[in-house]
Scaffold this motif. Structure first.
Motif, short mmCIF file in Angstrom:
data_model
loop_
_atom_site.label_atom_id
_atom_site.label_comp_id
_atom_site.label_asym_id
_atom_site.label_seq_id
_atom_site.Cartn_x
_atom_site.Cartn_y
_atom_site.Cartn_z
N TRP A 187 1.08 -1.12 -0.12
CA TRP A 187 0.15 0.06 0.02
C TRP A 187 0.85 1.22 0.04
CZ3 TRP A 187 -4.41 -1.13 -1.63
CH2 TRP A 187 -4.98 -2.35 -1.29
N LEU A 188 2.07 1.06 -0.07
CA LEU A 188 2.89 2.21 -0.07
C LEU A 188 3.35 2.60 -1.47
CD1 LEU A 188 4.95 1.56 3.14
CD2 LEU A 188 3.44 3.33 3.08
N ASN A 189 2.52 2.23 -2.29
CA ASN A 189 3.09 2.15 -3.84
C ASN A 189 3.32 3.75 -4.26
OD1 ASN A 189 0.27 2.64 -3.41
ND2 ASN A 189 -0.26 2.74 -5.80
N ALA B 211 -1.36 7.54 15.58
CA ALA B 211 -1.85 6.23 16.17
C ALA B 211 -3.26 6.16 15.96
CB ALA B 211 -1.33 6.08 17.45
N GLY B 212 -3.99 7.10 16.42
CA GLY B 212 -5.40 7.19 16.32
C GLY B 212 -5.84 7.18 14.83
N PHE B 213 -5.25 8.02 13.91
CA PHE B 213 -5.48 7.92 12.63
C PHE B 213 -5.43 6.54 12.06
CE2 PHE B 213 -4.54 8.54 8.09
CZ PHE B 213 -5.46 9.62 7.70
N PHE B 214 -4.52 5.75 12.05
CA PHE B 214 -4.40 4.50 11.39
C PHE B 214 -5.16 3.53 12.26
CE2 PHE B 214 -0.90 6.83 9.53
CZ PHE B 214 -1.29 6.56 8.28
N GLU B 215 -5.40 3.85 13.54
CA GLU B 215 -6.47 2.68 14.32
C GLU B 215 -7.80 3.02 13.63
OE1 GLU B 215 -6.33 3.16 18.50
OE2 GLU B 215 -4.24 2.79 18.46
N LYS B 216 -8.22 4.40 13.37
CA LYS B 216 -9.53 4.60 12.95
C LYS B 216 -9.97 3.93 11.70
CE LYS B 216 -13.43 7.61 13.09
NZ LYS B 216 -14.25 7.13 14.13
N ARG B 217 -8.85 3.98 10.65
CA ARG B 217 -9.11 3.23 9.52
C ARG B 217 -7.62 3.01 9.04
NH1 ARG B 217 -13.54 3.67 10.77
NH2 ARG B 217 -15.30 4.57 9.52
N SER B 218 -7.48 1.72 8.35
CA SER B 218 -6.17 1.27 7.58
C SER B 218 -5.75 2.06 6.65
CB SER B 218 -6.46 -0.13 7.16
OG SER B 218 -7.10 0.01 6.11
N ARG C 242 -4.79 1.00 3.89
CA ARG C 242 -5.48 0.91 2.56
C ARG C 242 -6.92 1.51 2.36
NH1 ARG C 242 -9.76 -2.55 1.26
NH2 ARG C 242 -9.97 -3.23 3.43
N ARG C 243 -7.66 1.79 3.62
CA ARG C 243 -9.02 2.33 3.38
C ARG C 243 -8.85 4.27 3.19
NH1 ARG C 243 -13.33 0.78 1.76
NH2 ARG C 243 -13.35 -0.69 3.51
N TRP C 244 -7.62 4.45 4.02
CA TRP C 244 -7.63 5.99 3.74
C TRP C 244 -7.15 6.17 2.00
CZ3 TRP C 244 -9.29 9.11 6.84
CH2 TRP C 244 -9.51 8.76 8.20
#
Length: 185
Positions: free
Chosen positions: A12-14, A125-132, A134-136
């Motif tokens: 996902w780091l494309n 940390a909260g940002f990537f817990e909220k959504r993955s 991939r989803r962002w």
């Protein structure tokens, strides 16, 4: 029963891989953020993001900032921002911690809480817990497509997801900017 395929986060780091023509895990995420803010400061980035979102929410093509390629480029820049923040989030334990500080009056109004202002890594940390990740990135693609089309992103996303995307991406711009300030200071 469907098989679930687990994809490496590196997949996902494309955007970093393509933009910097290298292994994304070897990229310097701070330099990616510096490039993002060298192009335009925090206030300009927030305004550009607002314009991007307004265009995506309209039921007709309404991009007002030059050619459609500019909207596509901005969507790619948002992906770079998210990927760089993801890499920083993964390196959280390696970064020095800073003491809590009061939010200066010159920074108000701001979307970040005082804890997030002092410690933007807590926001990541909260940002990537909220959504993955991939989803962002999927949501950035939906907004980019809507910005370039005659349809609204509201046709593709639930209202609550649109709200989350807009609010959290704005906060991400602030948090990323604050991370750079802390790195320099």
């Amino acid at each position: 029963m469907q098989k679930q395929h687990h994809v490496s986060p590196g997949y996902w780091l494309n955007r970093i891989a393509v933009h910097y023509n290298s292994d994304p895990f070897k990229a310097n995420p701070v330099k990616v953020l510096q490039a993002f803010f060298d192009y335009a400061g925090r206030a300009e980035q927030i305004k550009a993001f607002d314009d991007f979102c307004r265009a995506a929410l309209k039921d007709s093509y309404s991009w007002q900032h030059g050619s459609p390629a500019n909207a596509l480029h901005y969507g790619e820049q948002l992906e770079l921002l998210i990927e760089a923040c993801y890499l920083l989030h993964q390196q959280a334990g390696q970064l020095p911690s800073k003491p809590l500080v009061a939010v200066p009056v010159t920074e108000l109004p701001m979307l970040l809480t005082s804890k997030e202002f002092s410690n933007p890594m807590a926001f990541l940390a909260g940002f990537f817990e909220k959504r993955s990740l991939r989803r962002w990135k999927q949501w950035v693609q939906l907004f980019t497509t809507a910005t370039l089309s005659n349809g609204s992103v509201a046709e593709e996303m639930e209202a609550t997801h649109i709200f989350i995307f807009i609010q959290y991406l704005k906060k991400l711009v602030y948090a990323a900017s604050r991370l750079l300030e802390l790195q320099e200071g």
